[in-house]
Structure formats: C-alpha cells, structure tokens
Design a protein around this motif. Structure first.
Motif, PDB file in Angstrom:
ATOM      1  N   TYR A 218       0.893  -1.272   0.014  1.00 40.77           N
ATOM      2  CA  TYR A 218       0.142   0.045   0.145  1.00 40.77           C
ATOM      3  C   TYR A 218       0.963   1.194  -0.072  1.00 40.77           C
ATOM      4  O   TYR A 218       0.534   2.292  -0.675  1.00 40.77           O
ATOM      5  N   VAL A 219       1.871   1.256   0.781  1.00 43.74           N
ATOM      6  CA  VAL A 219       2.885   2.309   0.751  1.00 43.74           C
ATOM      7  C   VAL A 219       3.460   2.618  -0.641  1.00 43.74           C
ATOM      8  O   VAL A 219       3.680   3.730  -1.077  1.00 43.74           O
ATOM      9  N   VAL A 220       3.878   1.595  -1.261  1.00 42.02           N
ATOM     10  CA  VAL A 220       4.398   1.771  -2.611  1.00 42.02           C
ATOM     11  C   VAL A 220       3.427   2.331  -3.750  1.00 42.02           C
ATOM     12  O   VAL A 220       3.611   3.217  -4.450  1.00 42.02           O
ATOM     13  N   PHE A 221       2.020   1.661  -3.419  1.00 40.90           N
ATOM     14  CA  PHE A 221       1.194   2.139  -4.105  1.00 40.90           C
ATOM     15  C   PHE A 221       0.645   3.561  -4.111  1.00 40.90           C
ATOM     16  O   PHE A 221       0.735   4.456  -4.882  1.00 40.90           O
ATOM     17  N   LYS A 222       0.762   3.998  -2.679  1.00 39.44           N
ATOM     18  CA  LYS A 222       0.272   5.414  -2.402  1.00 39.44           C
ATOM     19  C   LYS A 222       1.552   6.396  -2.662  1.00 39.44           C
ATOM     20  O   LYS A 222       1.348   7.698  -2.771  1.00 39.44           O
ATOM     21  N   SER A 223       2.851   5.949  -2.979  1.00 40.28           N
ATOM     22  CA  SER A 223       3.825   6.805  -3.361  1.00 40.28           C
ATOM     23  C   SER A 223       3.656   7.613  -4.481  1.00 40.28           C
ATOM     24  O   SER A 223       4.223   8.943  -4.502  1.00 40.28           O
ATOM     25  N   GLY A 224       3.193   6.947  -5.519  1.00 41.95           N
ATOM     26  CA  GLY A 224       2.930   7.912  -6.638  1.00 41.95           C
ATOM     27  C   GLY A 224       1.913   8.824  -6.384  1.00 41.95           C
ATOM     28  O   GLY A 224       2.248  10.129  -6.926  1.00 41.95           O
ATOM     29  N   TYR A 225       1.029   8.795  -5.590  1.00 44.47           N
ATOM     30  CA  TYR A 225      -0.023  10.036  -5.287  1.00 44.47           C
ATOM     31  C   TYR A 225       0.777  10.925  -4.280  1.00 44.47           C
ATOM     32  O   TYR A 225       0.386  12.236  -4.565  1.00 44.47           O
ATOM     33  N   THR A 226       1.286  10.572  -3.533  1.00 44.62           N
ATOM     34  CA  THR A 226       2.273  11.365  -2.582  1.00 44.62           C
ATOM     35  C   THR A 226       3.294  12.116  -3.314  1.00 44.62           C
ATOM     36  O   THR A 226       3.541  13.434  -3.113  1.00 44.62           O
ATOM     37  N   ASN A 227       3.892  11.770  -4.542  1.00 46.18           N
ATOM     38  CA  ASN A 227       4.731  12.439  -5.247  1.00 46.18           C
ATOM     39  C   ASN A 227       3.967  13.330  -5.911  1.00 46.18           C
ATOM     40  O   ASN A 227       4.554  14.841  -6.142  1.00 46.18           O
ATOM     41  N   LEU A 228       2.696  13.373  -6.452  1.00 49.34           N
ATOM     42  CA  LEU A 228       2.088  14.274  -6.946  1.00 49.34           C
ATOM     43  C   LEU A 228       1.541  15.289  -6.320  1.00 49.34           C
ATOM     44  O   LEU A 228       1.626  16.346  -6.523  1.00 49.34           O
ATOM     45  N   LYS A 229       1.132  14.950  -4.920  1.00 54.32           N
ATOM     46  CA  LYS A 229       0.815  15.850  -3.953  1.00 54.32           C
ATOM     47  C   LYS A 229       1.972  16.800  -3.576  1.00 54.32           C
ATOM     48  O   LYS A 229       1.562  18.022  -3.353  1.00 54.32           O
ATOM     49  N   ASN A 230       3.241  16.234  -3.387  1.00 56.15           N
ATOM     50  CA  ASN A 230       4.302  17.097  -2.979  1.00 56.15           C
ATOM     51  C   ASN A 230       4.714  18.053  -4.220  1.00 56.15           C
ATOM     52  O   ASN A 230       4.935  19.104  -4.023  1.00 56.15           O
ATOM     53  N   TYR A 231       4.585  17.465  -5.544  1.00 53.51           N
ATOM     54  CA  TYR A 231       4.787  18.649  -6.677  1.00 53.51           C
ATOM     55  C   TYR A 231       3.599  19.683  -6.409  1.00 53.51           C
ATOM     56  O   TYR A 231       4.007  20.844  -6.916  1.00 53.51           O
ATOM     57  N   TYR A 232       2.339  19.391  -6.153  1.00 51.48           N
ATOM     58  CA  TYR A 232       1.434  20.424  -6.313  1.00 51.48           C
ATOM     59  C   TYR A 232       1.649  21.565  -5.351  1.00 51.48           C
ATOM     60  O   TYR A 232       1.524  22.606  -5.347  1.00 51.48           O
ATOM     61  N   LYS A 233       2.244  20.822  -4.140  1.00 51.60           N
ATOM     62  CA  LYS A 233       2.232  21.717  -2.861  1.00 51.60           C
ATOM     63  C   LYS A 233       3.613  22.610  -3.114  1.00 51.60           C
ATOM     64  O   LYS A 233       3.729  23.911  -2.957  1.00 51.60           O
ATOM     65  N   LYS A 234       4.620  22.124  -3.898  1.00 52.02           N
ATOM     66  CA  LYS A 234       5.734  22.937  -4.197  1.00 52.02           C
ATOM     67  C   LYS A 234       5.675  23.994  -5.227  1.00 52.02           C
ATOM     68  O   LYS A 234       6.095  24.981  -5.296  1.00 52.02           O
ATOM     69  N   HIS A 235       4.726  23.723  -6.088  1.00 49.20           N
ATOM     70  CA  HIS A 235       4.326  24.626  -7.150  1.00 49.20           C
ATOM     71  C   HIS A 235       2.980  25.160  -6.746  1.00 49.20           C
ATOM     72  O   HIS A 235       2.208  25.653  -8.087  1.00 49.20           O
ATOM     73  N   LEU A 236       2.367  25.127  -5.931  1.00 50.57           N
ATOM     74  CA  LEU A 236       1.204  25.668  -5.640  1.00 50.57           C
ATOM     75  C   LEU A 236       0.786  26.919  -6.142  1.00 50.57           C
ATOM     76  O   LEU A 236      -0.153  27.201  -6.641  1.00 50.57           O
TER      77      LEU A 236
END
Length: 266
Positions: free
Chosen positions: A99-117
């Motif tokens: 589940y952590v590996v599955f969720k990591s793709g979403y986490t990376n997208l979320k971090n990108y959005y926060k960084k470029h918010l």
C-alpha cells in the motif's frame, strides 16, 4: 525442501510473466472496479497539474496498482522464505508495504502540487484575463471555445468538457461547477459562478458585468501575487534562520574545542 519449492515457484511466476502467460495489465483492467475504490478524488487534477494533457491519469493509476501488487507479492515471498511460516502479522506487513508503494505515486504528485502551488494557482486568473478580452467580442460560450488552444495545458481537457456540455444544450450552471470541481485551484468556484452569470446577462448590461468580472480577476491576480511574495519571504526567513543557527553552532563548537585544548595543555 520447502526452499527449493519456493524458488521454483518464483522462477515459474517470473517466466510466465515474461512470456505473457500472466498479463498484469489484463488483471488490473478486469478488476478495475475494485481498484477504483482506492483512487483519490483529486488524483486526476494532480496528474494534470504536473503533466498537463500529455499524460493519461488512468494509465498512471494502473501503473501504481501494478507496482503495489508486485511489491506485495515480492515481499510476501521474501518473508515466507525468511520466516518459513505464514502468519497474520506477515500478511499485514506485506499489504502495508504494498500500500505504501501504491500510495507513493500519489504522494509524489501531492508534493509537486504543494511545491508549485502558487504557480498553478496563478494559471486561472491569467487565463481568465485572456478570456476577458475574448468576451468583449464574443459570447461566453464562443469565447470559451476560442480560448482552448491558447489556454494552459492543465485546463484544456476541462474546457473541452465545459464547452461540449454547453454546445449539447446544457444552459445550467452545472458545466461551470463541474469545471471548478475538476480544478480546485484558489477561488475557482467563485470565478466560475461569475462567468456563468456573465453569460446570462443581457447585451445592454454586458459592459457593466464585464467590468465587474474584470475587477474580480484583477483582485484574484493581486491576491495570487501577494501569496507568492509571502511564500518567497518565508523561504528567505527560513534560510536566514538556518544560517544563523549553523553559524552559532559552529562558533560554539570552535569555542568548546579551544577550551578543551587549553585545559589539556595546562
């Protein structure tokens, strides 16, 4: 004996996958209804925020599912080989890691959005500003259609859906709200309501409504710029604080070393 059977089993699975006898893509597609329950509400938006219209959110989601399943199976075999027993705790650990590996793709997208918010939030007011110019010469639906080619790539799919619904005869606010929900950037709901009302206005009142719409867009741009400058200021303050802490710690360390050397020589 158990080890040999497990090794042979793993090799057989690898050979079947390599030969195409076991199709991971087909398995994911056949069970897509189940896996869709794990899909985050804002996943499509985050994909568009990072890749624009150059990536397919469904393909990326299926890849996340396959990575998670592969990790789950791989960890399961490894733990079975190490512990030689199958327990409930082992299964929980396998599913947790998968589940952590599955969720990591979403986490990376979320971090990108926060960084470029702030950059992403700025896209809507600047797009609306260019749309405002078109609305001066065309009706709102026509202006929306003509703005698609020059719109930021993140909004193009949503604009096609919006104009498609309007051209299909939907004169309600629903297509505009669907666009705002699809792109939950700052003040998207409020601006889409204003755009819808602008499209409903009588021709005699269009100039007055357009002036009001223009002021709202300008205020939104000013707010976005202010938030961007505040973020930069906060970053500079954090860097300054880190430099002060590092400098102070280094000076204190040198002082302690000097005292230690003086004490040792006495």
């Amino acid at each position: 004996m158990m080890w040999e059977i497990m090794v042979v089993g793993i090799l057989m699975v690898i050979m079947l996958v390599a030969n195409g006898k076991i199709d991971g893509n087909k398995f994911v597609k056949d069970n897509s209804r189940i896996f869709q329950l794990l899909r985050e509400d804002d996943f499509n938006f985050l994909v568009m925020a990072k890749y624009g219209d150059q990536a397919d959110a469904d393909i990326l989601f299926n890849k996340r599912v396959k990575d998670g399943l592969f990790t789950l199976v791989f960890v399961f075999f490894i733990m079975l080989m190490m512990t030689k027993t199958l327990s409930f705790l082992n299964l929980v650990i396998c599913f947790a890691i998968g589940y952590v590996v599955f969720k990591s793709g979403y986490t990376n997208l979320k971090n990108y959005y926060k960084k470029h918010l702030h950059e992403i939030d700025l896209l809507l007011p600047y797009y609306l500003k260019s749309l405002e110019i078109l609305i001066q010469h065309y009706t709102v639906p026509v202006a929306l259609s003509k703005s698609i080619d020059s719109a930021p790539s993140i909004f193009k799919e949503g604009l096609r859906e919006l104009t498609g619904s309007i051209n299909a005869g939907d004169s309600s606010i629903d297509p505009y709200m669907a666009f705002a929900i699809k792109y939950p950037v700052r003040d998207s709901m409020r601006m889409m309501r204003l755009l819808y009302r602008l499209g409903l206005g009588e021709q005699e009142k269009k100039h007055q409504q357009l002036v009001s719409f223009s002021k709202s867009v300008s205020n939104l741009q000013a707010k976005a710029r202010e938030m961007k400058y505040q973020a930069r200021l906060g970053t500079m303050e954090r860097k300054t604080l880190i430099m002060m802490v590092v400098t102070g710690a280094g000076s204190l360390l040198l002082l302690l070393i000097s005292i230690f050397i003086l004490v040792s020589t006495v």
